[in-house]
Design a protein around this motif. Structure first.
Motif, PDB file in Angstrom:
ATOM      1  N   ILE A   1       0.841  -1.203   0.000  1.00  0.00           N
ATOM      2  CA  ILE A   1       0.000   0.000   0.000  1.00  0.00           C
ATOM      3  C   ILE A   1       0.869   1.243   0.000  1.00  0.00           C
ATOM      4  O   ILE A   1       1.797   1.372   0.805  1.00  0.00           O
ATOM      5  CB  ILE A   1      -0.936   0.058   1.230  1.00  0.00           C
ATOM      6  CG1 ILE A   1      -1.579  -1.317   1.481  1.00  0.00           C
ATOM      7  CG2 ILE A   1      -2.020   1.097   1.031  1.00  0.00           C
ATOM      8  CD1 ILE A   1      -2.423  -1.347   2.740  1.00  0.00           C
ATOM      9  N   LEU A   2       0.539   2.146  -0.902  1.00  0.00           N
ATOM     10  CA  LEU A   2       1.222   3.428  -0.957  1.00  0.00           C
ATOM     11  C   LEU A   2       0.538   4.356   0.044  1.00  0.00           C
ATOM     12  O   LEU A   2      -0.698   4.366   0.124  1.00  0.00           O
ATOM     13  CB  LEU A   2       1.102   3.984  -2.383  1.00  0.00           C
ATOM     14  CG  LEU A   2       1.961   5.175  -2.760  1.00  0.00           C
ATOM     15  CD1 LEU A   2       3.444   4.848  -2.626  1.00  0.00           C
ATOM     16  CD2 LEU A   2       1.670   5.595  -4.210  1.00  0.00           C
ATOM     17  N   GLU A   3       1.326   5.104   0.783  1.00  0.00           N
ATOM     18  CA  GLU A   3       0.754   6.035   1.768  1.00  0.00           C
ATOM     19  C   GLU A   3      -0.373   6.850   1.144  1.00  0.00           C
ATOM     20  O   GLU A   3      -0.233   7.326   0.010  1.00  0.00           O
ATOM     21  CB  GLU A   3       1.829   7.006   2.257  1.00  0.00           C
ATOM     22  CG  GLU A   3       2.799   6.388   3.224  1.00  0.00           C
ATOM     23  CD  GLU A   3       3.927   7.353   3.596  1.00  0.00           C
ATOM     24  OE1 GLU A   3       4.376   7.300   4.735  1.00  0.00           O
ATOM     25  OE2 GLU A   3       4.347   8.140   2.743  1.00  0.00           O
TER      26      GLU A   3
ATOM     27  N   LYS B   1      -6.176  -0.778   0.552  1.00  0.00           N
ATOM     28  CA  LYS B   1      -6.395  -2.027  -0.172  1.00  0.00           C
ATOM     29  C   LYS B   1      -7.376  -2.901   0.606  1.00  0.00           C
ATOM     30  O   LYS B   1      -7.388  -2.870   1.835  1.00  0.00           O
ATOM     31  CB  LYS B   1      -5.078  -2.799  -0.310  1.00  0.00           C
ATOM     32  CG  LYS B   1      -4.131  -2.293  -1.376  1.00  0.00           C
ATOM     33  CD  LYS B   1      -4.430  -2.933  -2.711  1.00  0.00           C
ATOM     34  CE  LYS B   1      -3.653  -2.295  -3.846  1.00  0.00           C
ATOM     35  NZ  LYS B   1      -2.266  -2.685  -3.849  1.00  0.00           N
ATOM     36  N   GLY B   2      -8.145  -3.692  -0.135  1.00  0.00           N
ATOM     37  CA  GLY B   2      -9.049  -4.646   0.492  1.00  0.00           C
ATOM     38  C   GLY B   2      -8.788  -6.052   0.010  1.00  0.00           C
ATOM     39  O   GLY B   2      -9.629  -6.927   0.157  1.00  0.00           O
TER      40      GLY B   2
ATOM     41  N   HIS C   1     -10.574  -3.759   4.902  1.00  0.00           N
ATOM     42  CA  HIS C   1      -9.938  -2.766   4.034  1.00  0.00           C
ATOM     43  C   HIS C   1      -8.927  -2.003   4.884  1.00  0.00           C
ATOM     44  O   HIS C   1      -9.256  -1.530   5.969  1.00  0.00           O
ATOM     45  CB  HIS C   1     -10.997  -1.814   3.475  1.00  0.00           C
ATOM     46  CG  HIS C   1     -10.419  -0.805   2.538  1.00  0.00           C
ATOM     47  ND1 HIS C   1     -10.348  -1.020   1.181  1.00  0.00           N
ATOM     48  CD2 HIS C   1      -9.858   0.405   2.761  1.00  0.00           C
ATOM     49  CE1 HIS C   1      -9.773   0.030   0.614  1.00  0.00           C
ATOM     50  NE2 HIS C   1      -9.465   0.914   1.553  1.00  0.00           N
ATOM     51  N   VAL C   2      -7.731  -1.891   4.397  1.00  0.00           N
ATOM     52  CA  VAL C   2      -6.674  -1.227   5.174  1.00  0.00           C
ATOM     53  C   VAL C   2      -6.245   0.057   4.459  1.00  0.00           C
ATOM     54  O   VAL C   2      -5.900   0.022   3.278  1.00  0.00           O
ATOM     55  CB  VAL C   2      -5.439  -2.150   5.331  1.00  0.00           C
ATOM     56  CG1 VAL C   2      -4.344  -1.448   6.132  1.00  0.00           C
ATOM     57  CG2 VAL C   2      -5.837  -3.438   6.007  1.00  0.00           C
ATOM     58  N   ARG C   3      -6.306   1.167   5.158  1.00  0.00           N
ATOM     59  CA  ARG C   3      -5.800   2.436   4.615  1.00  0.00           C
ATOM     60  C   ARG C   3      -4.491   2.763   5.314  1.00  0.00           C
ATOM     61  O   ARG C   3      -4.426   2.754   6.542  1.00  0.00           O
ATOM     62  CB  ARG C   3      -6.823   3.556   4.850  1.00  0.00           C
ATOM     63  CG  ARG C   3      -6.288   4.917   4.440  1.00  0.00           C
ATOM     64  CD  ARG C   3      -7.303   6.012   4.599  1.00  0.00           C
ATOM     65  NE  ARG C   3      -6.692   7.307   4.290  1.00  0.00           N
ATOM     66  CZ  ARG C   3      -7.337   8.465   4.301  1.00  0.00           C
ATOM     67  NH1 ARG C   3      -8.624   8.496   4.600  1.00  0.00           N
ATOM     68  NH2 ARG C   3      -6.725   9.587   4.019  1.00  0.00           N
TER      69      ARG C   3
ATOM     70  N   ILE D   1      -8.106   0.239   9.821  1.00  0.00           N
ATOM     71  CA  ILE D   1      -8.658  -1.038   9.344  1.00  0.00           C
ATOM     72  C   ILE D   1     -10.177  -0.958   9.409  1.00  0.00           C
ATOM     73  O   ILE D   1     -10.747  -0.682  10.468  1.00  0.00           O
ATOM     74  CB  ILE D   1      -8.149  -2.216  10.191  1.00  0.00           C
ATOM     75  CG1 ILE D   1      -6.620  -2.252  10.127  1.00  0.00           C
ATOM     76  CG2 ILE D   1      -8.736  -3.528   9.712  1.00  0.00           C
ATOM     77  CD1 ILE D   1      -5.995  -3.378  10.902  1.00  0.00           C
ATOM     78  N   THR D   2     -10.818  -1.186   8.282  1.00  0.00           N
ATOM     79  CA  THR D   2     -12.282  -1.128   8.228  1.00  0.00           C
ATOM     80  C   THR D   2     -12.829  -2.521   7.910  1.00  0.00           C
ATOM     81  O   THR D   2     -12.393  -3.146   6.942  1.00  0.00           O
ATOM     82  CB  THR D   2     -12.737  -0.131   7.141  1.00  0.00           C
ATOM     83  OG1 THR D   2     -12.060   1.098   7.357  1.00  0.00           O
ATOM     84  CG2 THR D   2     -14.233   0.092   7.173  1.00  0.00           C
TER      85      THR D   2
END
Lengths: 889, 222
Positions: free
Chosen positions: A110-112, A116-117, A775-777, A801-802
């Motif tokens: 993941i780019l800052e 991604k999920g 889903h992780v941001r 984390i969603t």
């Protein structure tokens, strides 16, 4: 039957257990050595923990423990600890087997700033295909058989693309993919121009670098350029050589612009130049770094303790700065560079492309194009037409040299000052008096002030010289100026500041330490003044403006205690101008001539210049008239007169250039605009010069475009598998169409998809992706270093984390020793950060692990095993047997 | 034997008592949203596009909602840290661009800040690469003299990552909207004040800048 029983007892016996333990230990030892040898956890995992033999051994362990338990049948009370222990062991083993068969382990790159999920599965290789309408997509697996051979036919097990055949022609375990921009092999390719040759840089510095193309790339009306394309090791050296080889140096008098000498820059850098005023040595500073670009590129001229700096890049470029006396305006002689405008393409030994534009006045702009990530991307037909790259060159300023920039700076000052003056109800007293004097003479205040600055700048004097006469209109203004219009206190402070600055003038002009000078002259408040500085040491040239503002403030503070001005002094206009400039110095005023938005300022200046010249043509020759007087002439024109009709027409035409709108086109309104816009200096341009100026306002193409192609370089296989980028060559065919396509592995599956078969399909070689319920941001990721060191002791990532199922979000920080685990057993932990430092937005690799048997088998198994061990010690079921044995003895 | 059992029980207790949970610190901040700029076309409405963790004691001063802040010289938002030794002013600016080439390099922003000092203390100067939230740029620290007074700056000149810019630009091409233009904008955060005050609030300022991000997640290239 006895063989079966013996085999049953062997499988459940201690000998088999010892064999298994030995084998597992051997595997683990091997894994440890492999990991330390290759520095690769994945390599070790592939050959140990994930190896089928190892997983087989887990099964055999399970059988061994299970059978060793059944061998105790029928069970007794004393077997309870033993049974509990073995049940725990069986559950742990079952958990491990369930995890290896049904568990999930993958990564997210993941780019800052993004999220991604889904995860990608390591060591999985698929060719992802999309059709033109983007209705179908499919991932074709690249599989190996048990002998490690690749299955060449990828297309036999799908239905999404029935006519598409994909055959694996070649697989290379490690490669490097590079994007090619301008330079492709031995050619340089620019959209709209034929390919030109790329030359290798010769080591002989005396030999000029070759020119690949000479002509206009900006259309038929554009100027001619040299285009050079060079391949070499040192970008800096090549840039320097290309810059020096064509550049001529011109030295002129600053007041009359009379040319004193012209010679090649190369010669001037080699030995001092003698041109009447003494020997002048030159030094070129030209360095390049991908982070700072060519910031600081400059030419320095030094002569008997005096120094002139000419920046070749940035806001103040081409302006001659008198470094040794920055407060004295333009130096006595000025330096210009002239050359053929050049585009210089360089490819370094790493394959990186650089582009430099050098204007005809020697101004340099530079850009670099990294081989891995294009800065701009043109997607042709959604990627089915391929990808392109373009760059914009800032050429609008390339037409302006030193003289125009200085004039534009003055023009910009007058425009900004007018805004301030119109917006302020009252100005400082001396300025107000000056304004009133202008009004008395029917002159415009801002125009006169700008005109004074222009004159003062030419005189190279700290204060305006006493004995130098002023231009007529300024002479009249200063003649009618009466300082007594100020309040008596203001008059006193203004007078004494002027006298004090007059006194200081020789010290300033000889660059003395002002603190020392004031001490010598016994300035009573010197100690307080030095305290206010808050820094110690001599007061050098660069500190003069600040220091003198503080000094002037002291005079203002004690003005009520100072005597009244001496009445017997005869105040000539030049002397009044001198005192007025002393006031400007006292408020820290210093005209530098540079401006932030140079492109916009130069354009506005060119428009204003054209406007003034054309209006003046209509008004007829009236040399020596100020802009105010000319504006009055415009205002007095009859609206129906042919002269005004012409002026209105050309003004409307110029509005189109500037994008402004003026609804009121009456003589008075246009006169106001004239006064606001017209540059102060007298201009005289012939028809040809006017046409050139007009043409410069029309935008010429300044964008260079090229297609992006790829180059694959075979690399030796690295022991650390994570560092290898495999490459596949695929033979694609559909009906009569056939194509060979080479793709490098895209480990995160976020790169470009490449077109094939006439753009009908897009392909990407990537890992297999798997959707997860979270889903992780990634908000931020960072490397934490040991104090005063670049060595990392930890990596951290702030994530959100969603849960996709209920939309609930939590914030968490992952670090090397801090794993985040969700309620249903998904574990997120940090694996890697690229790049490790913060030179660009960072990408974190987060490993996601899900073990479905963990809560049902592994963890309860561990508890049961612990209980069993405790009971084994606590109840000591074997004690009795030992005691019995002892009694038997 | 009793000792052995006791030791075993003590170890078990110790094992169960261990926890890797971090203590939650004092939360003396709150998330605040910061808006972008209007487009200067008469419509002065502006949408919130950034958010950051702002310490509770910071005083916020936003531009008037009836005032256009199209001019990038005007701050998007401003915070004042009141302190008896001298207030610290933290200003946030963003710089929307039409194309990727229009952007002002962070180096140029930092050069501009440096030029604001008439005397710059070279020992205090710090310029480090800095990246978070999808933006990358320069962390700047300096102290010196500005307009005759001792001043210190902590600044962050940030630019959206090229990959993000390309993805967002693609969206903008598909459906032209100002929100995306604002999201693509560079931004700067600059804290200024007396050197001692800046030193006192350094951690808070750094934490604020670290938490500064786009409210909406940036989509990824599929």
């Amino acid at each position: 039957m006895s063989y079966i029983r013996r085999f049953y007892h062997f499988l459940g016996g201690v000998i088999f257990a010892v064999i298994l333990i030995t084998l597992v230990a051997a595997f683990v030892v091997a894994g440890t050595f492999i990991e330390s040898w290759t520095d690769s956890h994945r390599y070790a995992a592939l050959f140990t923990y994930r190896h089928p033999v190892f997983i087989g051994m887990l099964w055999l362990f399970f059988v061994n423990i299970f059978l060793s338990t059944t061998r105790r049948w029928p069970f007794r009370m004393r077997h309870i600890p033993f049974l509990i222990t073995h049940l725990g062991l069986l559950m742990i083993l079952a958990g491990a087997i369930v995890k290896s068969s049904y568990g999930t382990q993958g990564s997210m790159g993941i780019l800052e700033g993004s999220g991604k999920g889904e995860i990608f599965l390591e060591d999985s290789y698929v060719v992802h295909v999309e059709d033109y309408q983007k209705q179908h997509s499919h991932s074709f697996s690249i599989k190996k058989d048990i002998w490690g051979r690749f299955n060449p036919d990828l297309s036999d097990s799908h239905s999404s693309f029935p006519n598409l055949n994909i055959l694996l022609a070649e697989y290379l375990p490690n490669t490097v993919e590079k994007y090619e921009y301008w330079i492709k092999g031995d050619k340089i390719c620019i959209e709209g121009l034929p390919p030109f040759p790329v030359y290798e840089a010769n080591s002989n510095e005396e030999k000029p670098l070759p020119v690949s193309f000479q002509g206009s790339w900006q259309g038929p009306s554009g100027p001619d350029w040299n285009i050079m394309a060079i391949r070499g090791e040192s970008v800096e050296d090549l840039l320097k050589r290309a810059f020096i080889q064509d550049t001529e140096l011109r030295i002129s008098r600053s007041d009359t612009e009379e040319l004193l000498i012209q010679l090649p820059l190369k010669e001037a850098l080699r030995k001092a130049v003698e041109f009447g005023a003494g020997d002048c040595s030159f030094q070129l500073e030209l360095s390049y770094s991908p982070v700072k670009g060519i910031e600081g590129a400059s030419l320095r001229a030094g002569m008997s303790g005096e120094e002139i700096l000419i920046p070749l890049n940035g806001e103040g470029s081409l302006i001659n700065y008198w470094v040794s006396r920055p407060y004295l305006g333009t130096p006595p002689f000025v330096i210009d560079l002239v050359r053929m405008p050049t585009l210089l393409f360089i490819e370094d030994d790493q394959g990186e492309n650089y582009l430099f534009s050098i204007s005809k006045y020697g101004e340099i702009e530079g850009q670099d194009f990294r081989v891995d990530r294009p800065k701009t991307l043109i997607v042709y037909d959604g990627g089915h037409g391929g990808y392109g790259f373009q760059t914009e060159l800032d050429l609008s300023i390339a037409i302006a040299g030193r003289k125009e920039r200085r004039a534009a700076g003055l023009y910009n000052f007058s425009r900004q000052f007018r805004e301030v003056a119109e917006a302020s109800p009252s100005l400082a007293q001396p300025l107000e008096v000056f304004r009133r004097a202008c009004e008395k003479q029917g002159e415009d205040f801002v125009e006169m002030l700008t005109s004074l600055l222009q004159e003062w700048d030419k005189r190279r004097s700290w204060l305006y010289p006493k004995r130098i006469s002023l231009p007529d209109e300024l002479m009249r203004v200063f003649d009618s100026l009466d300082w007594n219009e100020m309040s008596s206190e203001d008059t006193r402070s203004f007078y004494w500041i002027s006298r004090l600055f007059e006194e200081i003038s020789p010290a300033v002009e000889s660059k003395r330490d002002l603190a020392e000078f004031l001490k010598e002259r016994q300035w009573p408040l010197i100690e307080h003044l030095l305290e206010q500085r808050k820094i110690s040491g001599p007061v050098h040239v660069e500190e003069y403006p600040e220091f003198l503002v503080l000094l002037a403030q002291q005079v203002v503070d004690m003005s009520q205690f100072l005597p009244s001005p001496e009445a017997d002094e005869e105040l000539t206009p030049s002397l009044k101008a001198r005192y007025f400039t002393a006031f400007l110095r006292s408020i820290g005023f210093q005209f530098e001539g540079k401006h932030n938005d140079i492109t916009e300022v130069l354009r506005e200046y060119s428009i204003a210049k054209l406007f003034k010249v054309k209006v003046d043509d209509q008004l007829g020759k009236h040399s020596g008239l100020s802009n105010k007087k000319r504006a009055d002439m415009v205002a007095s024109l009859s609206e129906s007169s042919s002269a005004f009709q012409e002026i209105r027409k050309l003004y409307a035409g110029l509005l189109a250039f500037s994008g402004e709108e003026l609804k009121d086109l009456t003589p008075k309104a246009i006169a106001r605009e004239y006064l606001k816009k017209a540059p102060v200096e007298n201009l005289s341009l012939n028809k040809r010069e006017q046409k050139i100026l007009e043409a410069s306002l029309l935008p010429l193409p300044n964008i260079l475009e090229c297609s992006i192609t790829r180059q694959h370089i075979e690399m030796p296989f690295k022991n650390k598998i994570e560092d290898n980028i495999p490459k596949v060559s695929l033979v694609l065919s559909k009906e009569a169409k056939k194509q060979l396509l080479t793709l490098a592995y895209d480990p995160y599956g976020t790169g470009l998809k490449w077109p094939a078969l006439n753009g009908e399909y897009l392909f990407r070689f990537q890992p297999r992706f798997l959707e997860i319920p979270y889903h992780v941001r990634l908000r931020d990721t960072r490397q934490l270093n040991y104090a005063s060191s670049m060595q990392a002791f930890s990596y951290e990532s702030d994530i959100i984390i969603t849960d996709k199922r209920n939309g609930k979000s939590v914030e968490a920080t992952l670090s090397m020793n801090n794993v985040y685990e969700t309620w249903d057993g998904y574990r997120f932990y940090m694996a890697n950060i690229t790049p490790p430092n913060e030179v660009a937005a960072q990408r974190a690799q987060i490993i996601v692990n899900h073990d479905p048997g963990k809560y049902w088998l592994t963890y309860p198994g561990g508890c049961i095993l612990s209980l069993g061990i405790v009971l084994l010690f606590w109840l000591r079921p074997y004690r009795k047997r030992v005691l019995n044995f002892e009694s038997f003895e | 034997m009793v000792l052995f059992r006791f030791t075993l029980l003590a170890l078990l207790f110790l094992l169960l008592a261990c926890s890797s949970e971090e203590r939650s610190g004092d939360k003396k901040f709150n998330w605040q949203e910061i808006s972008g700029r209007d487009e200067g076309n008469g419509d002065i409405s502006r949408e919130a596009i950034y958010r950051a963790k702002v310490p509770e004691k910071w005083m916020r001063q936003d531009p008037d909602v009836m005032e256009s802040i199209f001019d990038t010289k005007k701050a998007n938002s401003e915070f004042i840290i009141k302190d008896p030794d001298g207030d610290v002013r933290v200003v946030v600016h963003n710089f929307p661009s039409v194309t990727i080439q229009d952007r002002i390099p962070p180096v140029a922003q930092v050069s501009r800040w440096k030029r604001q000092f008439s005397i710059l203390d070279p020992v205090s100067l710090r310029e480090d690469p800095y990246a978070h939230g999808g933006f990358a740029g320069i962390y700047f620290e300096a102290s010196g003299v500005i307009e005759g007074k001792r001043q210190a700056y902590i600044g962050f000149a940030m630019q959206l990552d090229n990959e993000h810019y390309q993805v967002l630009s693609q969206q903008r091409n598909n459906s032209e909207n100002t929100l995306t233009r604002q999201k693509c904008a560079d931004y700067t955060i600059k804290a200024s004040g007396l050197p001692d005050s800046i030193e006192k609030y350094r951690r808070e300022i750094q934490a604020f800048a670290r938490s500064f991000e786009l409210i909406e997640e940036i989509p990824v290239r599929q």
